[in-house]
Design a protein around this motif. Sequence first.
Motif, PDB file in Angstrom:
ATOM      1  N   VAL A  53       0.844  -1.199   0.000  1.00 21.10           N
ATOM      2  CA  VAL A  53       0.000   0.000   0.000  1.00 21.10           C
ATOM      3  C   VAL A  53       0.875   1.242   0.000  1.00 21.10           C
ATOM      4  N   ARG A  54       1.862   1.252   0.881  1.00 18.73           N
ATOM      5  CA  ARG A  54       2.750   2.417   0.954  1.00 18.73           C
ATOM      6  C   ARG A  54       3.489   2.631  -0.363  1.00 18.73           C
ATOM      7  N   ASP A  55       3.979   1.544  -0.977  1.00 15.99           N
ATOM      8  CA  ASP A  55       4.705   1.668  -2.242  1.00 15.99           C
ATOM      9  C   ASP A  55       3.821   2.266  -3.334  1.00 15.99           C
ATOM     10  N   ALA A  56       2.566   1.813  -3.387  1.00 17.21           N
ATOM     11  CA  ALA A  56       1.653   2.335  -4.414  1.00 17.21           C
ATOM     12  C   ALA A  56       1.362   3.819  -4.199  1.00 17.21           C
ATOM     13  N   LEU A  57       1.163   4.211  -2.943  1.00 21.87           N
ATOM     14  CA  LEU A  57       0.862   5.616  -2.646  1.00 21.87           C
ATOM     15  C   LEU A  57       2.087   6.502  -2.865  1.00 21.87           C
ATOM     16  N   THR A  58       3.270   5.967  -2.590  1.00 23.00           N
ATOM     17  CA  THR A  58       4.503   6.730  -2.816  1.00 23.00           C
ATOM     18  C   THR A  58       4.745   6.928  -4.311  1.00 23.00           C
ATOM     19  N   ALA A  59       4.479   5.890  -5.084  1.00 22.05           N
ATOM     20  CA  ALA A  59       4.727   5.956  -6.527  1.00 22.05           C
ATOM     21  C   ALA A  59       3.678   6.783  -7.262  1.00 22.05           C
ATOM     22  N   HIS A  60       2.503   6.924  -6.664  1.00 22.17           N
ATOM     23  CA  HIS A  60       1.409   7.617  -7.354  1.00 22.17           C
ATOM     24  C   HIS A  60       0.802   8.676  -6.433  1.00 22.17           C
ATOM     25  N   PRO A  61       1.395   9.868  -6.362  1.00 16.33           N
ATOM     26  CA  PRO A  61       0.871  10.927  -5.490  1.00 16.33           C
ATOM     27  C   PRO A  61      -0.586  11.284  -5.766  1.00 16.33           C
ATOM     28  N   ASP A  62      -1.013  11.141  -7.022  1.00 14.26           N
ATOM     29  CA  ASP A  62      -2.412  11.436  -7.331  1.00 14.26           C
ATOM     30  C   ASP A  62      -3.342  10.433  -6.667  1.00 14.26           C
ATOM     31  N   LEU A  63      -2.889   9.188  -6.520  1.00 14.20           N
ATOM     32  CA  LEU A  63      -3.691   8.181  -5.824  1.00 14.20           C
ATOM     33  C   LEU A  63      -3.744   8.497  -4.338  1.00 14.20           C
ATOM     34  N   LEU A  64      -2.627   8.905  -3.757  1.00 14.62           N
ATOM     35  CA  LEU A  64      -2.604   9.317  -2.354  1.00 14.62           C
ATOM     36  C   LEU A  64      -3.592  10.462  -2.123  1.00 14.62           C
ATOM     37  N   ALA A  65      -3.598  11.425  -3.031  1.00 22.27           N
ATOM     38  CA  ALA A  65      -4.509  12.566  -2.904  1.00 22.27           C
ATOM     39  C   ALA A  65      -5.963  12.117  -2.965  1.00 22.27           C
ATOM     40  N   GLU A  66      -6.252  11.156  -3.865  1.00 19.58           N
ATOM     41  CA  GLU A  66      -7.633  10.683  -3.991  1.00 19.58           C
ATOM     42  C   GLU A  66      -8.078   9.937  -2.736  1.00 19.58           C
ATOM     43  N   VAL A  67      -7.197   9.126  -2.170  1.00 15.65           N
ATOM     44  CA  VAL A  67      -7.528   8.417  -0.925  1.00 15.65           C
ATOM     45  C   VAL A  67      -7.822   9.428   0.180  1.00 15.65           C
ATOM     46  N   ALA A  68      -6.951  10.439   0.317  1.00 12.67           N
ATOM     47  CA  ALA A  68      -7.148  11.459   1.352  1.00 12.67           C
ATOM     48  C   ALA A  68      -8.460  12.201   1.147  1.00 12.67           C
ATOM     49  N   GLN A  69      -8.757  12.563  -0.093  1.00  9.24           N
ATOM     50  CA  GLN A  69     -10.004  13.270  -0.394  1.00  9.24           C
ATOM     51  C   GLN A  69     -11.215  12.435  -0.002  1.00  9.24           C
ATOM     52  N   ARG A  70     -11.178  11.167  -0.346  1.00  8.53           N
ATOM     53  CA  ARG A  70     -12.318  10.303  -0.043  1.00  8.53           C
ATOM     54  C   ARG A  70     -12.514  10.142   1.469  1.00  8.53           C
ATOM     55  N   ILE A  71     -11.417   9.986   2.185  1.00  6.22           N
ATOM     56  CA  ILE A  71     -11.530   9.787   3.631  1.00  6.22           C
ATOM     57  C   ILE A  71     -12.069  11.034   4.302  1.00  6.22           C
ATOM     58  N   VAL A  72     -11.498  12.185   3.975  1.00 11.43           N
ATOM     59  CA  VAL A  72     -11.910  13.411   4.661  1.00 11.43           C
ATOM     60  C   VAL A  72     -13.344  13.790   4.307  1.00 11.43           C
ATOM     61  N   SER A  73     -13.769  13.549   3.073  1.00 13.65           N
ATOM     62  CA  SER A  73     -15.139  13.900   2.694  1.00 13.65           C
ATOM     63  C   SER A  73     -16.162  12.915   3.247  1.00 13.65           C
ATOM     64  N   ALA A  74     -15.708  11.697   3.593  1.00 12.85           N
ATOM     65  CA  ALA A  74     -16.622  10.698   4.144  1.00 12.85           C
ATOM     66  C   ALA A  74     -16.860  10.883   5.632  1.00 12.85           C
ATOM     67  N   HIS A  75     -15.975  11.626   6.329  1.00 14.94           N
ATOM     68  CA  HIS A  75     -16.056  11.679   7.789  1.00 14.94           C
ATOM     69  C   HIS A  75     -16.175  13.076   8.379  1.00 14.94           C
ATOM     70  N   PHE A  76     -15.994  14.123   7.554  1.00 13.49           N
ATOM     71  CA  PHE A  76     -16.008  15.483   8.091  1.00 13.49           C
ATOM     72  C   PHE A  76     -16.774  16.417   7.161  1.00 13.49           C
ATOM     73  N   PRO A  77     -17.457  17.419   7.732  1.00 15.26           N
ATOM     74  CA  PRO A  77     -18.184  18.378   6.893  1.00 15.26           C
ATOM     75  C   PRO A  77     -17.227  19.286   6.135  1.00 15.26           C
ATOM     76  N   ALA A  78     -17.732  19.872   5.050  1.00 13.59           N
ATOM     77  CA  ALA A  78     -16.886  20.678   4.165  1.00 13.59           C
ATOM     78  C   ALA A  78     -16.219  21.837   4.892  1.00 13.59           C
ATOM     79  N   SER A  79     -16.875  22.382   5.905  1.00 15.27           N
ATOM     80  CA  SER A  79     -16.348  23.562   6.596  1.00 15.27           C
ATOM     81  C   SER A  79     -15.016  23.306   7.290  1.00 15.27           C
ATOM     82  N   ILE A  80     -14.730  22.048   7.643  1.00 13.84           N
ATOM     83  CA  ILE A  80     -13.480  21.769   8.371  1.00 13.84           C
ATOM     84  C   ILE A  80     -12.593  20.755   7.653  1.00 13.84           C
ATOM     85  N   GLN A  81     -12.963  20.332   6.445  1.00 15.67           N
ATOM     86  CA  GLN A  81     -12.134  19.361   5.732  1.00 15.67           C
ATOM     87  C   GLN A  81     -10.737  19.907   5.473  1.00 15.67           C
TER      88      GLN A  81
END
Length: 302
Positions: free
Chosen positions: A120-148
Amino acid sequence: MDVIRDEILQAFESVRVWRKQERRAVHKPLLILMELGRIARGEPARISYAEAEPQLMRLLAEFGPSGAVKSRHYPFWHLQSDGLWELHGPDRVLDRPAGATPNIGELREHDISGQLAPRVRDALTAHPDLLAEVAQRIVSAHFPASIQRDVLDAVGLTVPVAPGVDERTQRRRDPRFRDKVLLAYEYRCCLCGHDIRLNNQVIGLEAAHIKWFQAGGPDVESNGLALCSLHHKIFDLGAFTVRPRTLEVVFSRHVVGSPQIQARLLAYHGAALIPPQSEQFLPTADFLKWHEEEVFKRPARQ
């Protein structure tokens, strides 16, 4: 790349988040986001619990429900059951059943460390855009837009905030929610009365969910408050809540500041909300109760 992307996204999507009725549990999401930040900064793969604990405490204190800090060690141990996290330490500790959680002292004493699985770490390190997408999905699934953005900043991630869609249920926001709530409150903040306009444009006024969209809160007027941008953000951070029966505004004891802050915020402690133009738009007691229990930073001021 598509196969890797789908595999990694599915792995994070499958993380089991503890739920009891409608209570919030953001321990695992915050630990994962913290690790994504470490990957983005090129930090070592492995981190000891003792090293991770201070940041986990800060994140849970700021973005978790009251009392979340007490169980700050849970995600460090239980994330291993999702197949994304590996633990290192003495066998006599690691061989315990998954449900036999070591206490905080044991994790420190035995120098238990953890890391994201190498694949998992190797894939996220090699593909920063994938890391960004994972982070976006997690933060939008658990926190409101005002504090994301605040959450992402707190873990050191500079990825953009994505439009909110709950990937687990495919619930999409009602684009009319803001307009409906602002109209219900006659285009003014229901706490301070802020109603600035530039020509016909409303400035700095937002529609806040009482029960967050991420927790299943509906896009209806009775689950919304018209708040200025300042009061919206601190409402979502738990600085104040609204009592269900009286609609009385109550601030947390944790809110402190200068005399100017006292005037801008604490002057409203004990006051009633400015009501909407119709009783049918009044906040629903169940939504207010959820906010008080899951977002508000207890204890309340006297």
